[in-house]
Design an enzyme around this catalytic site. Sequence first.
Site, PDB file in Angstrom:
ATOM      1  N   SER A   1      35.234  33.545  37.352  1.00 10.57           N
ATOM      2  CA  SER A   1      33.970  33.754  36.622  1.00 10.57           C
ATOM      3  C   SER A   1      34.085  33.095  35.253  1.00 10.57           C
ATOM      4  CB  SER A   1      33.767  35.268  36.431  1.00 10.57           C
ATOM      5  OG  SER A   1      32.697  35.525  35.557  1.00 10.57           O
TER       6      SER A   1
ATOM      7  N   TYR B   1      36.544  43.846  33.743  1.00 12.57           N
ATOM      8  CA  TYR B   1      36.134  42.781  34.667  1.00 12.57           C
ATOM      9  C   TYR B   1      36.758  41.456  34.225  1.00 12.57           C
ATOM     10  CZ  TYR B   1      33.043  39.627  37.295  1.00 12.57           C
ATOM     11  OH  TYR B   1      32.555  38.653  38.127  1.00 12.57           O
TER      12      TYR B   1
HETATM   13  P1  NDP Z   1      27.862  40.673  45.758  1.00 15.74           P
HETATM   14  O1  NDP Z   1      27.897  42.087  45.293  1.00 15.74           O
HETATM   15  O2  NDP Z   1      26.598  40.141  46.322  1.00 15.74           O
HETATM   16  O3  NDP Z   1      29.032  40.413  46.808  1.00 15.74           O
HETATM   17  C1  NDP Z   1      30.295  41.004  46.699  1.00 15.74           C
HETATM   18  C2  NDP Z   1      30.978  40.902  48.044  1.00 15.74           C
HETATM   19  O4  NDP Z   1      32.297  41.434  47.916  1.00 15.74           O
HETATM   20  C3  NDP Z   1      30.263  41.686  49.126  1.00 15.74           C
HETATM   21  O5  NDP Z   1      30.217  40.916  50.296  1.00 15.74           O
HETATM   22  C4  NDP Z   1      31.157  42.897  49.336  1.00 15.74           C
HETATM   23  O6  NDP Z   1      31.129  43.290  50.705  1.00 15.74           O
HETATM   24  C5  NDP Z   1      32.520  42.305  48.992  1.00 15.74           C
HETATM   25  N1  NDP Z   1      33.487  43.341  48.659  1.00 15.74           N
HETATM   26  C6  NDP Z   1      33.481  44.220  47.637  1.00 15.74           C
HETATM   27  N2  NDP Z   1      34.533  45.028  47.707  1.00 15.74           N
HETATM   28  C7  NDP Z   1      35.245  44.635  48.807  1.00 15.74           C
HETATM   29  C8  NDP Z   1      36.438  45.091  49.421  1.00 15.74           C
HETATM   30  N3  NDP Z   1      37.142  46.131  48.930  1.00 15.74           N
HETATM   31  N4  NDP Z   1      36.866  44.456  50.536  1.00 15.74           N
HETATM   32  C9  NDP Z   1      36.165  43.430  51.046  1.00 15.74           C
HETATM   33  N5  NDP Z   1      35.030  42.961  50.523  1.00 15.74           N
HETATM   34  C10 NDP Z   1      34.581  43.561  49.406  1.00 15.74           C
HETATM   35  O7  NDP Z   1      28.321  39.813  44.498  1.00 15.74           O
HETATM   36  P2  NDP Z   1      28.526  38.243  44.257  1.00 15.74           P
HETATM   37  O8  NDP Z   1      28.214  37.459  45.448  1.00 15.74           O
HETATM   38  O9  NDP Z   1      27.840  37.944  42.987  1.00 15.74           O
HETATM   39  O10 NDP Z   1      30.087  38.224  43.958  1.00 15.74           O
HETATM   40  C11 NDP Z   1      31.024  37.448  44.660  1.00 15.74           C
HETATM   41  C12 NDP Z   1      32.121  37.031  43.713  1.00 15.74           C
HETATM   42  O11 NDP Z   1      31.583  36.205  42.703  1.00 15.74           O
HETATM   43  C13 NDP Z   1      32.815  38.176  42.999  1.00 15.74           C
HETATM   44  O12 NDP Z   1      34.194  37.938  42.959  1.00 15.74           O
HETATM   45  C14 NDP Z   1      32.217  38.113  41.600  1.00 15.74           C
HETATM   46  O13 NDP Z   1      33.083  38.651  40.642  1.00 15.74           O
HETATM   47  C15 NDP Z   1      32.034  36.631  41.451  1.00 15.74           C
HETATM   48  N6  NDP Z   1      31.080  36.227  40.412  1.00 15.74           N
HETATM   49  C16 NDP Z   1      29.753  36.585  40.499  1.00 15.74           C
HETATM   50  C17 NDP Z   1      28.888  36.227  39.482  1.00 15.74           C
HETATM   51  C18 NDP Z   1      27.439  36.628  39.479  1.00 15.74           C
HETATM   52  O14 NDP Z   1      26.764  36.448  38.439  1.00 15.74           O
HETATM   53  N7  NDP Z   1      26.896  37.171  40.568  1.00 15.74           N
HETATM   54  C19 NDP Z   1      29.335  35.431  38.323  1.00 15.74           C
HETATM   55  C20 NDP Z   1      30.738  35.097  38.377  1.00 15.74           C
HETATM   56  C21 NDP Z   1      31.552  35.477  39.373  1.00 15.74           C
HETATM   57  P3  NDP Z   1      31.214  44.786  51.276  1.00 15.74           P
HETATM   58  O15 NDP Z   1      30.626  45.700  50.239  1.00 15.74           O
HETATM   59  O16 NDP Z   1      30.412  44.709  52.533  1.00 15.74           O
HETATM   60  O17 NDP Z   1      32.665  45.008  51.528  1.00 15.74           O
END
Ligand code: NDP
Length: 244
Positions: A138, A151
């Site tokens: 990020s 975070y």
């Molecule tokens: P979402 O909340 O849409 O997606 C997060 C994903 O992570 C979901 O598919 C969730 O699936 C999965 N997840 C969470 N916990 C677990 C776990 N314990 N095991 C397996 N899967 C898990 O968020 P984003 O798409 O935005 O985030 C994706 C990545 O991008 C993250 O690492 C985030 O930090 C990073 N990011 C996002 C930004 C933004 O502005 N959105 C900016 C910078 C970085 P499920 O709950 O079904 O397990």
Amino acid sequence: MSTLAGKVALVTGASSGIGRATALALSEAGAKVVAGARRTDRLETLAKEAPGELLPLALDVTDQGSVQDAVAEAVGRFGALDVVVNNAGLMLSGMILGADTREWTRMVETNLLGSMYVVHAALPHLLRSKGTVVQVSSTSGRTASPAGGVYSATKFGVNAFSEALRQEVTKEGVRVVVIEPGFVSTELTGHITDETMRAMARDMAASMRTLRSEDIAAAVLYAVTQPEHVAVNEILVRPVDQTQ
Ligand code: NDP
């Protein structure tokens, strides 16, 4: 276009947001995709939408056994592992004073330790295939700000781990890519428990043209489709309207 034909990709956190869009983009580019997350119902839907073969897998990255099983199942099903997109994560923003430290534990276990478990389990296969690890970090992995301390700490950690990993494996032909998105409209901020923080995130989203998950998927695709001698090690993508 089938630039990834014959390649096998594992995407963690593929049930929503960036992971989901990336799984689809990799599938569109011809890869066989293993899509992992806890909400498998969403992954089943994704499998129906993907143009190519997509294997939905129950995966909890905080559970090392679950990670090992997922990697073994991916390799068992498709015979190899060429690309790992280490994307699962959560952001529970909040000030340090008076914080519910269980949220800190969840973030560290998911974003940092979970992503390390994935690398640990996948690396022997990536060494065999001379594959690529995409580490979703990020802009918070470069700059810290109030209410984002933990975070940011996890994402700084991801960057540090990725750089050490890169130096350990680049001569073996394994490429390590750190992707640093700015504000992307996804479910991420919807999981913040502090109402004030959630409202701030909503206001921030409303104040700019945020990125879409597909914008980040395109960056991932760019990195993983380079010629074998080219390592794109870091990509930072912000919305034009995002200052910090
Ligand atoms: P979402 O909340 O849409 O997606 C997060 C994903 O992570 C979901 O598919 C969730 O699936 C999965 N997840 C969470 N916990 C677990 C776990 N314990 N095991 C397996 N899967 C898990 O968020 P984003 O798409 O935005 O985030 C994706 C990545 O991008 C993250 O690492 C985030 O930090 C990073 N990011 C996002 C930004 C933004 O502005 N959105 C900016 C910078 C970085 P499920 O709950 O079904 O397990």
